[in-house]
Design an enzyme around this catalytic site. Structure first.
Site, PDB file in Angstrom:
ATOM      1  N   ASP A   2      30.050   4.286  48.749  1.00 51.07           N
ATOM      2  CA  ASP A   2      30.229   5.733  48.357  1.00 51.07           C
ATOM      3  C   ASP A   2      30.410   6.530  49.391  1.00 51.07           C
ATOM      4  O   ASP A   2      29.719   6.949  50.210  1.00 51.07           O
ATOM      5  CB  ASP A   2      28.994   6.023  47.665  1.00 51.07           C
ATOM      6  CG  ASP A   2      29.057   7.270  46.774  1.00 51.07           C
ATOM      7  OD1 ASP A   2      30.103   8.104  46.666  1.00 51.07           O
ATOM      8  OD2 ASP A   2      28.170   7.660  45.742  1.00 51.07           O
ATOM      9  N   LEU A   3      31.797   7.066  49.168  1.00 51.91           N
ATOM     10  CA  LEU A   3      32.153   7.899  50.304  1.00 51.91           C
ATOM     11  C   LEU A   3      31.610   9.474  50.310  1.00 51.91           C
ATOM     12  O   LEU A   3      31.428   9.845  48.812  1.00 51.91           O
ATOM     13  CB  LEU A   3      33.547   8.184  50.333  1.00 51.91           C
ATOM     14  CG  LEU A   3      34.746   6.852  50.626  1.00 51.91           C
ATOM     15  CD1 LEU A   3      36.237   6.801  50.199  1.00 51.91           C
ATOM     16  CD2 LEU A   3      34.448   6.511  52.108  1.00 51.91           C
ATOM     17  N   TYR A  27      36.878  14.349  48.296  1.00 49.68           N
ATOM     18  CA  TYR A  27      37.946  15.293  48.266  1.00 49.68           C
ATOM     19  C   TYR A  27      37.900  16.159  49.660  1.00 49.68           C
ATOM     20  O   TYR A  27      38.882  16.260  50.158  1.00 49.68           O
ATOM     21  CB  TYR A  27      38.084  15.894  47.170  1.00 49.68           C
ATOM     22  CG  TYR A  27      38.356  15.210  45.764  1.00 49.68           C
ATOM     23  CD1 TYR A  27      38.685  14.099  45.781  1.00 49.68           C
ATOM     24  CD2 TYR A  27      38.587  15.920  44.679  1.00 49.68           C
ATOM     25  CE1 TYR A  27      39.071  12.982  44.627  1.00 49.68           C
ATOM     26  CE2 TYR A  27      38.934  15.325  43.468  1.00 49.68           C
ATOM     27  CZ  TYR A  27      39.231  13.857  43.532  1.00 49.68           C
ATOM     28  OH  TYR A  27      39.478  13.090  42.334  1.00 49.68           O
ATOM     29  N   ARG A  70      27.309  23.028  51.172  1.00 47.68           N
ATOM     30  CA  ARG A  70      26.160  22.660  50.334  1.00 47.68           C
ATOM     31  C   ARG A  70      24.834  23.370  51.420  1.00 47.68           C
ATOM     32  O   ARG A  70      24.042  23.824  50.512  1.00 47.68           O
ATOM     33  CB  ARG A  70      26.047  21.319  50.465  1.00 47.68           C
ATOM     34  CG  ARG A  70      27.075  20.318  49.818  1.00 47.68           C
ATOM     35  CD  ARG A  70      26.742  19.084  49.613  1.00 47.68           C
ATOM     36  NE  ARG A  70      27.878  18.413  49.094  1.00 47.68           N
ATOM     37  CZ  ARG A  70      28.041  17.215  48.397  1.00 47.68           C
ATOM     38  NH1 ARG A  70      26.727  16.420  48.367  1.00 47.68           N
ATOM     39  NH2 ARG A  70      29.082  16.636  48.272  1.00 47.68           N
ATOM     40  N   ASP A  76      36.245   7.179  44.925  1.00 42.37           N
ATOM     41  CA  ASP A  76      35.374   7.186  46.087  1.00 42.37           C
ATOM     42  C   ASP A  76      34.181   6.015  46.198  1.00 42.37           C
ATOM     43  O   ASP A  76      33.651   6.228  47.121  1.00 42.37           O
ATOM     44  CB  ASP A  76      34.751   8.506  46.278  1.00 42.37           C
ATOM     45  CG  ASP A  76      33.927   8.734  45.142  1.00 42.37           C
ATOM     46  OD1 ASP A  76      33.904   8.367  43.979  1.00 42.37           O
ATOM     47  OD2 ASP A  76      32.964   9.685  45.379  1.00 42.37           O
ATOM     48  N   GLU A  77      34.317   5.323  45.390  1.00 43.39           N
ATOM     49  CA  GLU A  77      33.434   4.242  45.267  1.00 43.39           C
ATOM     50  C   GLU A  77      33.852   2.681  45.248  1.00 43.39           C
ATOM     51  O   GLU A  77      35.247   2.546  44.418  1.00 43.39           O
ATOM     52  CB  GLU A  77      32.363   4.456  44.287  1.00 43.39           C
ATOM     53  CG  GLU A  77      31.641   5.637  44.237  1.00 43.39           C
ATOM     54  CD  GLU A  77      30.474   5.665  43.078  1.00 43.39           C
ATOM     55  OE1 GLU A  77      30.157   4.660  42.437  1.00 43.39           O
ATOM     56  OE2 GLU A  77      30.112   6.985  42.772  1.00 43.39           O
TER      57      GLU A  77
END
Length: 723
Positions: free
Chosen positions: A52-53, A57, A89, A144-145
């Site tokens: 999982d990146l 994006y 974040r 992305d996974e």
DNA sequence: CTGGGCATCT
DNA sequence: AGATGCC
């Protein structure tokens, strides 16, 4: 239900065996099809990785523009921040936050438009291809996974390094028994493979990400997000009940979406434990046997679905959403724009689409957010060939009328309409050489000559069959280790990817983009409007033949080719036989815009908050931590060290005391982590609470979905094998 | 002020 | 063709 774990406590050994042996013990109770015959008996214990990146994006944009690494970055699609980097974040930005809120919370937020997925898609496939170069069993999930079945790789390493026990786990492993030793060893090897692959992704592509290591896809996915970002976590079987039982809601189970959760709630089922304990028959009534059994299995951590190699996509689509579209002219222009982009992508792919589909979403006060309608039709061969041959302009010109025909099957343009989305899609993609028509060989000869790439067959398919038995014949690279001299990756990624090999063999023109994201030939708009004939001619001479519902003012604006198509018998005959004055202007009533909506039928705010949080589950850890159920399960007596970092075998939701944020914890130095762990450990919370009774009676309906597609995909896989 | 894809199942 | 689910 806080203490439901305790209530349903049961003998853990029995519980564990019931899941662990589920594949093996498939008692006569199972009425369904016999266990998969395609692959023979599945390995009793698989080793599955989930990658999982991190904020994918945003990472891609930061690679394209490194200056963005140091600023709070948000990726904007329309009015939404779909993801953001970790700088943002820390300043309070979350995914799926409105741009307004994000800017309010973080005025310095730098926004990058992310509606064009080209770069993300390209990088996404590079990651998948990189993984596939080590082991072909890679299944994509979104951009992305990736899932990966490394069981065979692990077996090979086991066979080759008999003394590998020595490097399995550092430190101790709780409850380590000799009997189970080999199981742990395999997971340990899996964790090393995961680490090496993450390192490869980082060094070759510059991307960081998380990985989960477990015995099936469900568990690997659940565990992979325990420590974020850029870390990995292994789930030992003995902690299965932790990671499953502590999920705070059914919606957190991959495979249980909005609708399913609502239907379950209607049955009074809200928690995982509820689902574990509900009689199977109650579920069967609502969902049918197959789905019912699947749901039950998910609730106890059983997931025998195979890692199904994704290969090249089965469809290509392009879409745009908007607040309002209400004129045929706008629709036509939008369709043309979307088709231009899509045809270019299709051309790069190299395959020839056999089916075209147009999808719309209508504005509706009641049914606001879903309900799409679509119509599809075959693509005439001569049009399809224009796509593959590179005559994109011609292809678009001929596809637009096709799309408009489908559009009018759904929308009566003599009445007011209000669309909020248009999607164009090519599917039923056919590799060239697969005999489209009798003259295929000739045309392919021509198209081949125009192709910039040499479509020479690379004879890397020396590897024999390699059918469904898990690809046991694939060489797996002994990367990282001192083993073989070759480090195939260094050439694999940049020069020839597995897909490129496939592309060559199938005469695909599958992308040749370099690894560096800087390269980006901007989508050149197809010049489909340039060849326009004298408007007067088209206008005056044919207006009286216009199909019903068609505004002549709009018609005038069209290229002559499109005008001809619109007047063709095939098109006119397909129209609904409404008799409307062609010149009637389209009335556009103003529809009040709805600014708020109830997310679900449920009314309590927690549900709504939950629903909002779950709009993008990929970030659940950062936003849902506080929802962790009050009940805490035990820490195992030991911790596991790997590469100097402490790995917790616990689940993301219940691994810590309630006031500890796993994300914060993960950023602490390893020695501090260790100290905290020891401290918590001594608080000695109740040992494990196996929260299930004999689940599902062990009857396993074998997932045989991959039979057809799997064999097809695997027939291609031999081409992926690194030469 | 709700994105832009993809897949599977029915 | 639509529903549903995943990101």
């Amino acid at each position: 239900m806080d203490n439901s774990e305790d209530e349903v406590e049961e003998d853990e050994a029995e519980w564990r065996s019931s899941w662990a042996d589920s594949a093996a013990l498939s008692p006569a109770a199972a009425p369904g099809p016999s266990p998969s015959k395609t692959s023979g008996p599945a390995p009793a214990h698989r080793v599955i990785l989930h990658f999982d990146l991190d904020c994918f994006y945003a990472q891609v944009e930061m690679i394209r523009n490194p200056a963005l690494r140091e600023v709070p970055l948000g990726i904007q699609q329309k009015y939404i921040i779909v993801t953001c980097n970790y700088v943002a974040r820390e300043l309070g930005v979350t995914k799926l936050m409105s741009v307004t809120d994000a800017k309010e919370k973080c005025p310095q937020l730098v926004l990058v438009k992310g509606e064009d997925l080209t770069h993300y898609r390209e990088m996404s496939y590079k990651v998948t291809e990189l993984l596939m170069s080590y082991c072909p069993l890679v299944e994509r999930l979104g951009f992305d996974e990736n899932f990966m079945d490394v069981t065979e790789m692990v077996e090979r390493r086991l066979a080759q390094t008999p003394e590998s026990n020595s490097f399995s786990f550092k430190g101790h492993v709780y409850n380590h028994l000799n009997v189970k030793g080999s199981d742990y060893l395999r997971l340990a090897l899996g964790s090393h493979i995961a680490a090496e692959l993450r390192e490869a992704i980082h060094s070759k592509l510059g991307l960081t990400g998380c990985a989960g290591v477990a015995t099936n896809k469900l568990l690997a996915k659940l565990v992979s997000g325990t420590f974020k970002p850029n870390q990995q976590t292994t789930l030992l079987p003995e902690n299965l009940s932790d990671i499953i039982g502590c999920l705070s809601s059914l919606r957190k189970v991959p495979g249980i979406g909005h609708q399913t959760a609502k239907r379950l709630q209607a049955l009074g089922l809200v928690s995982i434990q509820d689902l574990q304990l509900v009689p199977l028959n109650d579920l069967v009534k609502e969902f049918g046997h197959h789905s019912a059994q699947r749901l039950k299995n998910l609730a106890i951590g059983i997931d025998d679905s195979p890692v199904t190699p994704s290969g090249a996509p089965q469809s290509l689509s392009d879409e745009d959403s908007f607040k309002k579209m209400s004129s045929t002219k706008d629709v036509l222009e939008k369709i043309q724009q979307l088709l231009s982009s899509l045809v270019e992508r299709m051309n790069k792919d190299g395959r020839q689409p056999q089916t075209f589909r147009l999808t719309i979403r209508r504005y509706s006060a009641t049914n606001k957010w879903f309900s799409r309608e679509s119509r599809q039709c075959p693509i005439p061969n001569h049009i399809g060939q224009k796509i593959t041959s590179g005559s994109s302009g011609d292809a678009v010109v001929q596809l637009v009328p096709l799309a408009m025909k489908l559009f009018h099957k759904m929308v009566d343009s003599s009445a007011a309409f209000h669309l909020t989305l248009i999607n164009v899609c090519f599917s039923n993609l056919q590799a060239r050489g697969a005999a489209v028509s009798g003259k295929g060989s000739i045309t392919s000869f021509f198209t081949q000559s125009t192709s910039p790439r040499k479509t020479q067959v690379c004879s890397s398919q020396t590897q024999n069959d390699s059918s469904q038995d898990g690809g046991s014949r694939y060489t797996d690279r002994q990367f990282g280790t001192n083993r073989t001299t070759e480090h195939p990756l260094q050439q694999t990624v940049t020069t020839k990817s597995p897909f490129s090999s496939e592309a060559a063999l199938h005469e695909f023109k599958w992308k040749q983009s370099s690894v560096v994201a800087g390269e980006d030939p901007p989508l050149q708009r197809v010049h489909c409007n340039t060849e326009r004939s004298d408007p007067r001619e088209a206008n005056n001479t044919v207006t009286h033949q216009l199909p019903p519902n068609f505004d002549p003012e709009v018609f005038k604006l069209l290229p002559s080719e499109i005008q001809k198509e619109l007047l063709s018998p095939a098109y006119v005959n397909s129209l609904p036989s409404t008799s409307t004055s062609p010149s009637a202007p389209v009335a556009v009533p103003s529809v009040p815009h709805i600014t708020t909506q109830s997310l679900t039928d449920s009314q309590n705010t927690e549900d709504i908050k939950e629903a909002v949080n779950e709009l993008d589950p990929s970030y659940r850890m950062t936003t849902v931590n506080h929802q962790r159920p009050p009940s805490t399960s035990a820490f195992p007596g030991e911790y596991v060290m790997e590469e100097g970092r402490l790995s917790l075998p616990q689940s993301s939701d219940c691994g810590f005391p309630g006031n500890v944020d796993p994300e914060v914890f993960s950023e602490l130095p390893p020695d501090v982590q260790r100290e905290l762990m020891s401290e918590w450990k001594q608080q000695k919370l109740v040992p494990k609470t196996p929260s299930s009774r004999k689940p599902g009676r062990g009857l396993m309906t074998k997932d045989k979905k991959a039979a057809g597609k799997g064999s097809q995909a695997n027939s291609l896989l031999k081409y992926f094998k690194p030469s």
